[in-house]
Design a protein around this motif. Structure first.
Motif, PDB file in Angstrom:
ATOM      1  N   UNK A 172      -8.265   6.956  28.407  1.00 25.48           N
ATOM      2  CA  UNK A 172      -8.436   8.331  27.936  1.00 25.48           C
ATOM      3  C   UNK A 172      -9.795   8.503  27.264  1.00 25.48           C
ATOM      4  N   UNK A 173     -10.180   7.529  26.450  1.00 25.00           N
ATOM      5  CA  UNK A 173     -11.483   7.620  25.771  1.00 25.00           C
ATOM      6  C   UNK A 173     -12.618   7.616  26.785  1.00 25.00           C
ATOM      7  N   UNK A 174     -12.534   6.737  27.770  1.00 25.07           N
ATOM      8  CA  UNK A 174     -13.584   6.663  28.806  1.00 25.07           C
ATOM      9  C   UNK A 174     -13.696   7.980  29.557  1.00 25.07           C
ATOM     10  N   UNK A 175     -12.572   8.542  29.968  1.00 23.07           N
ATOM     11  CA  UNK A 175     -12.590   9.805  30.716  1.00 23.07           C
ATOM     12  C   UNK A 175     -13.104  10.941  29.838  1.00 23.07           C
ATOM     13  N   UNK A 176     -12.660  11.007  28.578  1.00 23.68           N
ATOM     14  CA  UNK A 176     -13.089  12.081  27.681  1.00 23.68           C
ATOM     15  C   UNK A 176     -14.592  12.027  27.437  1.00 23.68           C
ATOM     16  N   UNK A 177     -15.127  10.837  27.188  1.00 27.32           N
ATOM     17  CA  UNK A 177     -16.567  10.694  26.945  1.00 27.32           C
ATOM     18  C   UNK A 177     -17.354  11.023  28.203  1.00 27.32           C
ATOM     19  N   UNK A 178     -16.912  10.498  29.335  1.00 26.35           N
ATOM     20  CA  UNK A 178     -17.613  10.757  30.595  1.00 26.35           C
ATOM     21  C   UNK A 178     -17.607  12.240  30.939  1.00 26.35           C
ATOM     22  N   UNK A 179     -16.471  12.909  30.693  1.00 25.20           N
ATOM     23  CA  UNK A 179     -16.379  14.344  30.993  1.00 25.20           C
ATOM     24  C   UNK A 179     -17.348  15.150  30.138  1.00 25.20           C
TER      25      UNK A 179
END
Length: 548
Positions: free
Chosen positions: A210-217
């Motif tokens: 979730x953290x990876x996706x949120x930061x990437x988004x």
């Protein structure tokens, strides 16, 4: 205070080993809190309510169930199974009705605990439980498809409350560009959830994903729908507004929610007790604790709570041994609300969908499915029927029908296990032995087999004496005993003397009450050993021959 009531309430005994386990409990609580965060958010959104509702439920219900429940290691909160039930309630009555349903269901679960109904879950067969779990997994997975199809999350009037139908309808509004971004987010979360634990078992893959996706988004400006703003504090408690005109319509949904909450919580507590040295659990107290948890959740605008099998398992495997671990998990989630509400609101919904999809896949164990399908036809039918009905109709209906299937086949098996065998007269053959029939009753004798057994005995012809051997008779119900009395009377009316041998002590009262023993021509026709019965039978045949 009455001992029975006192055993259902919290006491100092609940924390007897806390001095020894508190360090492990704190570590386990933090671990479970991290694991529970994305699930609480995801289940809140997926139910048709909000991420806030999921968090509130995990915090409030998590503490109440930990303190008042019957298990030392149970972790409670929103679950996927409950989401499946809530979606049609939201669709039919609106989000506001869920709070009222939660309150009513909580009261019903508490009442079930007070009435000592906690042991009822033991009557649900294993294939039914696994079919129920498979159906829930399919529904949770397909519920995420509409959120991946487009940024517009359709309302209840636009999509069916049935997850399969809604998934098909979502393709009508499919936005290929958005779906590509969403599927990419799901792929990243899936990779993290499967890969992170391989690096180290304590790494929370779902949170990392979730953290990876949120930061990437945020970095690339991905057009993914977000959770949105979350309050920085828990809402103030208040009594739900109950509209008397709609109360009748909500009674049935509340009963369904209560049944599911009870079943899932008791199953989770039973599984937890088998995972390690966690002590026993009190099923009746567990119901009271879970009911109070749902009542407390409703006061804060939350959703129904149940014991969560996955989070409970994480708790036990992380070292949790007392209620402190579950309380700590709730405190961790509360700190997220107080400190990190802003960042959490930026999490893409597609990331939560990925977490729930992987969770759904992990709920299904292929080895278990294969084992059930290869076991017996009865178990396979119960498993498949429960899974199909869960997906197609209703969870509680599925359990009821699954149990009915299993019960039907169990009764049929019990009927087939009942046998009446004619045996040869033992010892040196004497004249007239062909006029003696020794009938041995084996297995259970109940309403399922009474007619068949009666017909087999009635078919005996050309004899003067019938010896009914009862020493191998197992379970006997009132119908079976009544049938034995009728058989005895019928044979006696036909001029056949009936002797009964080997009545077990546990059957004597029933035989006497129903009239089996009274149907005998003489009280001396009751024997404890076969040689005496045969000798008496031969004397009858000899007298009959002499008279003739």
């Amino acid at each position: 205070m009455n001992v029975r009531i006192r055993n259902l309430l919290p006491s100092r005994r609940d924390y007897a080993g806390l001095r020894r386990t508190w360090r492990g409990d704190l570590v386990a609580g933090v671990t479970v809190g991290i694991v529970a965060l994305p699930l609480a958010l995801g289940f809140g959104v997926s139910s048709g309510l909000s991420a806030e509702a999921g968090l509130v439920t995990a915090v409030v219900a998590g503490v109440i169930a930990a303190v008042f429940g019957g298990s030392h290691v149970q972790v409670s909160g929103p679950t996927g199974a409950m989401v499946v039930v809530l979606v049609p309630i939201v669709a039919g009555h609106g989000p506001g009705a869920v709070v009222v349903v939660t309150l009513l269901a909580g009261v019903l679960v508490v009442l079930a605990g007070v009435l000592r109904l906690g042991r009822a879950v033991s009557f649900i067969p294993w294939p039914v439980i696994e079919g129920f779990t498979l159906g829930i997994a399919v529904i949770i997975f397909t519920q995420q498809i509409p959120a991946l199809a487009s940024s517009h999350v359709a309302g209840a009037s636009e999509h069916s409350s049935n997850a399969i139908v809604a998934a098909v309808q979502a393709f009508a509004t499919l936005d290929p560009a958005y779906a590509a971004w969403a599927l990419g987010a799901v792929a990243v979360v899936t990779a993290c959830m499967w890969g992170a634990p391989r690096l180290h078992r304590s790494v929370p893959g779902s949170l990392v994903g979730i953290v990876v996706v949120a930061v990437a988004a945020l970095v690339v400006g991905a057009p993914l729908a977000r959770i949105g703003a979350l309050p920085g504090t828990l809402p103030a408690p208040s009594l739900p507004v109950i509209d008397l005109s709609s109360l009748a319509a909500l009674t049935a949904p509340a009963a369904t929610v209560a049944a599911l909450a009870a079943i899932e919580s008791l199953l989770s507590a039973r599984v937890a007790a088998s995972l390690g040295d966690t002590g026993t659990y009190d099923p009746d107290r567990e119901l009271i604790g879970q009911g109070l948890a749902s009542i407390g959740s409703s006061l804060f605008g939350g959703m129904p709570a149940t014991g969560a099998i996955a989070r409970t398992a994480v708790n036990v495997r992380s070292g949790g041994r007392s209620r402190l671990a579950a309380v700590t998990h709730a405190v961790v989630l509360l700190l997220v609300v107080l400190v990190a509400a802003g960042p959490v609101g930026q999490i893409p919904l597609a990331a939560l969908a990925g977490v729930l999809m992987v969770t759904a896949v992990r709920m299904v164990h292929l080895d278990t499915v294969r084992a059930i399908l290869r076991s017996t036809r009865a178990d396979a039918v119960a498993f498949v029927a429960t899974a199909v009905i869960t997906v197609s109709f209703d969870l509680i209906v599925a359990v009821v029908i699954g149990v009915a299937f299993a019960g039907f086949f169990a009764l049929r098996g019990m009927s087939q296990a009942s046998q009446v065998r004619r045996e040869e007269v033992r010892g040196q053959t004497q004249p007239g032995d062909d006029r003696i029939a020794i009938l041995r009753f084996d297995g259970p004798l109940s309403f399922t087999s009474a007619d068949r057994v009666s017909a087999e005995v009635d078919a005996v012809r050309g004899v003067s004496v019938v010896i009914m051997r009862m020493s191998q008779l197992e379970l006997v119900d009132a119908t079976g005993a009544h049938m034995l009395g009728e058989i005895t009377q019928t044979l006696e009316r036909r001029g056949i003397t009936v002797l009964i041998k080997g009545v077990q002590p546990r059957h004597e009262d029933l035989f006497r009450t129903v009239g089996v023993l009274a149907a005998l021509r003489h009280h001396n026709h009751l024997f404890t050993d076969l040689p005496s019965a045969i000798a008496h039978a031969r004397s009858h045949v000899q007298r009959e021959t002499t008279t003739a």
